[in-house]
Design a protein around this motif. Sequence first.
Motif, PDB file in Angstrom:
ATOM      1  N   ALA A   1       2.976  39.353 -19.124  1.00 58.53           N
ATOM      2  CA  ALA A   1       3.495  37.980 -19.068  1.00 58.53           C
ATOM      3  C   ALA A   1       3.859  37.495 -20.466  1.00 58.53           C
ATOM      4  O   ALA A   1       4.948  36.952 -20.690  1.00 58.53           O
ATOM      5  CB  ALA A   1       2.471  37.055 -18.426  1.00 58.53           C
ATOM      6  N   GLN A   2       2.954  37.697 -21.429  1.00 60.32           N
ATOM      7  CA  GLN A   2       3.250  37.253 -22.791  1.00 60.32           C
ATOM      8  C   GLN A   2       4.334  38.110 -23.437  1.00 60.32           C
ATOM      9  O   GLN A   2       5.172  37.601 -24.195  1.00 60.32           O
ATOM     10  CB  GLN A   2       1.984  37.263 -23.644  1.00 60.32           C
ATOM     11  CG  GLN A   2       2.118  36.460 -24.926  1.00 60.32           C
ATOM     12  CD  GLN A   2       2.512  35.003 -24.673  1.00 60.32           C
ATOM     13  OE1 GLN A   2       1.889  34.320 -23.860  1.00 60.32           O
ATOM     14  NE2 GLN A   2       3.559  34.531 -25.350  1.00 60.32           N
TER      15      GLN A   2
ATOM     16  N   ASP B   1       7.727  36.445 -24.926  1.00 59.31           N
ATOM     17  CA  ASP B   1       8.143  36.680 -26.316  1.00 59.31           C
ATOM     18  C   ASP B   1       9.507  37.368 -26.375  1.00 59.31           C
ATOM     19  O   ASP B   1      10.341  37.051 -27.233  1.00 59.31           O
ATOM     20  CB  ASP B   1       7.096  37.532 -27.046  1.00 59.31           C
ATOM     21  CG  ASP B   1       5.764  36.803 -27.232  1.00 59.31           C
ATOM     22  OD1 ASP B   1       5.763  35.557 -27.154  1.00 59.31           O
ATOM     23  OD2 ASP B   1       4.745  37.484 -27.436  1.00 59.31           O
ATOM     24  N   LEU B   2       9.721  38.303 -25.459  1.00 59.02           N
ATOM     25  CA  LEU B   2      10.982  39.049 -25.428  1.00 59.02           C
ATOM     26  C   LEU B   2      12.162  38.108 -25.189  1.00 59.02           C
ATOM     27  O   LEU B   2      13.195  38.186 -25.878  1.00 59.02           O
ATOM     28  CB  LEU B   2      10.919  40.120 -24.341  1.00 59.02           C
ATOM     29  CG  LEU B   2      12.120  41.061 -24.203  1.00 59.02           C
ATOM     30  CD1 LEU B   2      12.281  41.913 -25.454  1.00 59.02           C
ATOM     31  CD2 LEU B   2      11.946  41.948 -22.966  1.00 59.02           C
ATOM     32  N   LEU B   3      12.008  37.205 -24.231  1.00 60.99           N
ATOM     33  CA  LEU B   3      13.092  36.266 -23.933  1.00 60.99           C
ATOM     34  C   LEU B   3      13.343  35.312 -25.097  1.00 60.99           C
ATOM     35  O   LEU B   3      14.494  35.017 -25.437  1.00 60.99           O
ATOM     36  CB  LEU B   3      12.778  35.485 -22.658  1.00 60.99           C
ATOM     37  CG  LEU B   3      13.038  36.229 -21.348  1.00 60.99           C
ATOM     38  CD1 LEU B   3      12.488  35.450 -20.167  1.00 60.99           C
ATOM     39  CD2 LEU B   3      14.523  36.471 -21.156  1.00 60.99           C
ATOM     40  N   ARG B   4      12.267  34.836 -25.698  1.00 62.14           N
ATOM     41  CA  ARG B   4      12.424  33.926 -26.839  1.00 62.14           C
ATOM     42  C   ARG B   4      13.160  34.615 -27.984  1.00 62.14           C
ATOM     43  O   ARG B   4      14.039  34.031 -28.632  1.00 62.14           O
ATOM     44  CB  ARG B   4      11.049  33.446 -27.331  1.00 62.14           C
ATOM     45  CG  ARG B   4      10.366  32.458 -26.411  1.00 62.14           C
ATOM     46  CD  ARG B   4      11.027  31.092 -26.419  1.00 62.14           C
ATOM     47  NE  ARG B   4      10.944  30.450 -27.724  1.00 62.14           N
ATOM     48  CZ  ARG B   4       9.879  29.779 -28.155  1.00 62.14           C
ATOM     49  NH1 ARG B   4       8.798  29.658 -27.392  1.00 62.14           N
ATOM     50  NH2 ARG B   4       9.880  29.215 -29.337  1.00 62.14           N
TER      51      ARG B   4
ATOM     52  N   ALA C   1      -0.280  36.496 -12.425  1.00 62.68           N
ATOM     53  CA  ALA C   1       0.264  36.129 -13.739  1.00 62.68           C
ATOM     54  C   ALA C   1       1.559  35.348 -13.527  1.00 62.68           C
ATOM     55  O   ALA C   1       2.189  35.437 -12.477  1.00 62.68           O
ATOM     56  CB  ALA C   1       0.541  37.371 -14.585  1.00 62.68           C
ATOM     57  N   TYR C   2       1.913  34.580 -14.550  1.00 67.32           N
ATOM     58  CA  TYR C   2       3.192  33.885 -14.557  1.00 67.32           C
ATOM     59  C   TYR C   2       4.080  34.515 -15.625  1.00 67.32           C
ATOM     60  O   TYR C   2       3.894  34.274 -16.814  1.00 67.32           O
ATOM     61  CB  TYR C   2       2.997  32.394 -14.851  1.00 67.32           C
ATOM     62  CG  TYR C   2       2.281  31.622 -13.759  1.00 67.32           C
ATOM     63  CD1 TYR C   2       2.972  31.123 -12.666  1.00 67.32           C
ATOM     64  CD2 TYR C   2       0.907  31.384 -13.829  1.00 67.32           C
ATOM     65  CE1 TYR C   2       2.329  30.403 -11.665  1.00 67.32           C
ATOM     66  CE2 TYR C   2       0.249  30.666 -12.835  1.00 67.32           C
ATOM     67  CZ  TYR C   2       0.962  30.179 -11.760  1.00 67.32           C
ATOM     68  OH  TYR C   2       0.314  29.461 -10.772  1.00 67.32           O
ATOM     69  N   PHE C   3       5.024  35.341 -15.183  1.00 69.78           N
ATOM     70  CA  PHE C   3       6.030  35.860 -16.098  1.00 69.78           C
ATOM     71  C   PHE C   3       7.015  34.729 -16.407  1.00 69.78           C
ATOM     72  O   PHE C   3       6.830  33.594 -15.985  1.00 69.78           O
ATOM     73  CB  PHE C   3       6.766  37.049 -15.470  1.00 69.78           C
ATOM     74  CG  PHE C   3       5.991  38.355 -15.469  1.00 69.78           C
ATOM     75  CD1 PHE C   3       4.612  38.379 -15.594  1.00 69.78           C
ATOM     76  CD2 PHE C   3       6.647  39.564 -15.308  1.00 69.78           C
ATOM     77  CE1 PHE C   3       3.910  39.575 -15.576  1.00 69.78           C
ATOM     78  CE2 PHE C   3       5.963  40.765 -15.285  1.00 69.78           C
ATOM     79  CZ  PHE C   3       4.595  40.778 -15.414  1.00 69.78           C
ATOM     80  N   GLU C   4       8.082  35.056 -17.110  1.00 72.19           N
ATOM     81  CA  GLU C   4       8.998  34.031 -17.611  1.00 72.19           C
ATOM     82  C   GLU C   4      10.329  34.018 -16.870  1.00 72.19           C
ATOM     83  O   GLU C   4      10.958  35.060 -16.701  1.00 72.19           O
ATOM     84  CB  GLU C   4       9.266  34.282 -19.103  1.00 72.19           C
ATOM     85  CG  GLU C   4      10.050  33.186 -19.779  1.00 72.19           C
ATOM     86  CD  GLU C   4       9.222  31.946 -20.078  1.00 72.19           C
ATOM     87  OE1 GLU C   4       8.754  31.309 -19.115  1.00 72.19           O
ATOM     88  OE2 GLU C   4       9.035  31.639 -21.254  1.00 72.19           O
ATOM     89  N   ASN C   5      10.730  32.850 -16.397  1.00 73.37           N
ATOM     90  CA  ASN C   5      12.111  32.604 -16.006  1.00 73.37           C
ATOM     91  C   ASN C   5      12.782  31.799 -17.110  1.00 73.37           C
ATOM     92  O   ASN C   5      13.925  32.033 -17.454  1.00 73.37           O
ATOM     93  CB  ASN C   5      12.174  31.838 -14.680  1.00 73.37           C
ATOM     94  CG  ASN C   5      12.750  32.666 -13.557  1.00 73.37           C
ATOM     95  OD1 ASN C   5      13.658  33.452 -13.776  1.00 73.37           O
ATOM     96  ND2 ASN C   5      12.226  32.491 -12.361  1.00 73.37           N
ATOM     97  N   GLY C   6      12.042  30.844 -17.646  1.00 76.62           N
ATOM     98  CA  GLY C   6      12.537  30.075 -18.778  1.00 76.62           C
ATOM     99  C   GLY C   6      13.251  28.801 -18.374  1.00 76.62           C
ATOM    100  O   GLY C   6      13.248  28.387 -17.219  1.00 76.62           O
ATOM    101  N   PHE C   7      13.859  28.173 -19.359  1.00 80.35           N
ATOM    102  CA  PHE C   7      14.621  26.952 -19.114  1.00 80.35           C
ATOM    103  C   PHE C   7      15.983  27.305 -18.539  1.00 80.35           C
ATOM    104  O   PHE C   7      16.650  28.223 -18.997  1.00 80.35           O
ATOM    105  CB  PHE C   7      14.779  26.155 -20.413  1.00 80.35           C
ATOM    106  CG  PHE C   7      13.528  25.429 -20.819  1.00 80.35           C
ATOM    107  CD1 PHE C   7      13.207  24.202 -20.249  1.00 80.35           C
ATOM    108  CD2 PHE C   7      12.662  25.972 -21.757  1.00 80.35           C
ATOM    109  CE1 PHE C   7      12.047  23.534 -20.609  1.00 80.35           C
ATOM    110  CE2 PHE C   7      11.500  25.307 -22.125  1.00 80.35           C
ATOM    111  CZ  PHE C   7      11.189  24.081 -21.552  1.00 80.35           C
TER     112      PHE C   7
END
Length: 331
Positions: free
Chosen positions: A270-271, A275-278, A148-154
């Motif tokens: 992953a989702q 969503d948590l970071l956003r 899976a690809y979790f989030e690092n973000g911008f």
Amino acid sequence: MTKLRNTMIFLIAALSISIVVVFFTTNNAFSDDVTTIRFGHGSAETNERHIAVMHFKDLVEEKSDGQIEVLVYPNEQLGSESEMVESVTLNDLQMVAASAYSQYDQRISVFELPYLFDSYEQAWSVLDGEIGKEVSDIYLEDNLRIIAYFENGFRQITANKAIETPNDLSGLKIRTPEFPISISMFSALGANPTPMAFGELYMGLQQGTVDAQENPVANTYASKFNEVQDYLIMSNHQYMPLPVSISEDFWQSLTAEEQQIIEESALETAQFHRDLLRENEETMISELEAAGMGIIYPDTEPFKAKVDGVYDSFRENYGDDLLDKVLGAVE
């Protein structure tokens, strides 16, 4: 004597029965053994990454009725990101959430090219599609199964000076991960990129070993870099996913049901992480500003104009095929 002999016979018989019971009980326990996954990552317990990994732990343990146990090791307890990824390749560690895969094959860094994605949704569409799978399959030969690809973000810049144009980066000693794309990008922008382990970064900023750093807002917030940096520059210069991998040797030792539970839980998480970071990012920016950090939203077009050479270098090193697929997907 007869009484003593009868007593001994009774004790021997009882002992024999006990051994048989223990044998069968133990064998039965082996069939009910708990599968243990040691899962490492590099972020603090206050970071959304840790919250996400704990969410994964809860999902896996619930779906498996406790037959799979996930032990979580945050905050680089088991080494730097690159060291933890190496531990997974050696099957010394079962799972890791990290970005340090380019040490085995740098094609995964195609997702990290500067200003490649305009939105989170655009990035997720590529990562969760055929291109994301094609890239993840590259690492199977290194005993790394990316599930899976979790989030690092911008990623955004922090510094002790206002940065509004590329000229403001000239000569600035900025900490970057030890990733070729990151180093090439900041070199192209005129800065002095300085790789440093994340765990050493706060002290490095505090002591002036480096002048600036770049990370997603969540990392800046959780690590309290606002205590040693005056400005948060919303440069959006790079999107970076957080691949989650599992040792392929360990994966092949699992039952099909266990594999399904782990993979489903990783994709759900992953989702959840995205969503948590956003949801939290704007709140984090507001709190950083309230704590005294200056927030700058520069015009990114002059920055984009400086980094074309990073794309050219990627083509020279890895050919046109993968990059053209990604560029076609984001258009």
